[in-house]
Design a protein around this motif. Structure first.
Motif, PDB file in Angstrom:
ATOM      1  N   THR A 144      10.366   7.369   2.403  1.00  0.00           N
ATOM      2  CA  THR A 144       9.159   7.780   3.101  1.00  0.00           C
ATOM      3  C   THR A 144       9.277   9.233   3.553  1.00  0.00           C
ATOM      4  N   ARG A 145       8.127   9.893   3.694  1.00  0.00           N
ATOM      5  CA  ARG A 145       8.115  11.290   4.140  1.00  0.00           C
ATOM      6  C   ARG A 145       8.696  11.430   5.538  1.00  0.00           C
ATOM      7  N   PHE A 146       8.321  10.515   6.407  1.00  0.00           N
ATOM      8  CA  PHE A 146       8.784  10.576   7.791  1.00  0.00           C
ATOM      9  C   PHE A 146       9.762   9.443   8.017  1.00  0.00           C
ATOM     10  N   GLY A 147      10.971   9.772   8.361  1.00  0.00           N
ATOM     11  CA  GLY A 147      11.985   8.764   8.642  1.00  0.00           C
ATOM     12  C   GLY A 147      12.909   8.482   7.472  1.00  0.00           C
TER      13      GLY A 147
END
Length: 82
Positions: A37-40
């Motif tokens: 994922t992009r974030f995390g």
């Protein structure tokens, strides 16, 4: 009946049964995640397996990203993950 074949995924040979999707071939080869994922940075691979989500995105032969669960594998495919 068509013989099994291999595709190349990020430089690694992955066996494929005729008619199998790229997502199914990866799963059968023990590959459970091939992007994050992009974030995390959480791992992603097959989630729904029917084309509803976009967790299994791959690029086949340099084309724009598509869902691995919907892309039927073909001999000589070069698959790139993110």
């Amino acid at each position: 009946m068509t013989e099994p074949f291999h595709i190349t995924v990020d430089g690694r040979q992955v066996p494929v049964s005729p008619g199998q999707s790229i997502g199914a071939a990866l799963h059968a080869a023990g590959v459970r995640a091939w992007r994050s994922t992009r974030f995390g940075g959480r791992p992603r691979g097959l989630f729904c397996g029917i084309g509803v989500c976009f967790d299994c995105l791959i690029s086949v032969n340099g084309r724009t990203p598509e869902r691995a669960c919907l892309a039927e594998a073909a001999p000589g495919d070069e698959v790139t993950t993110s």
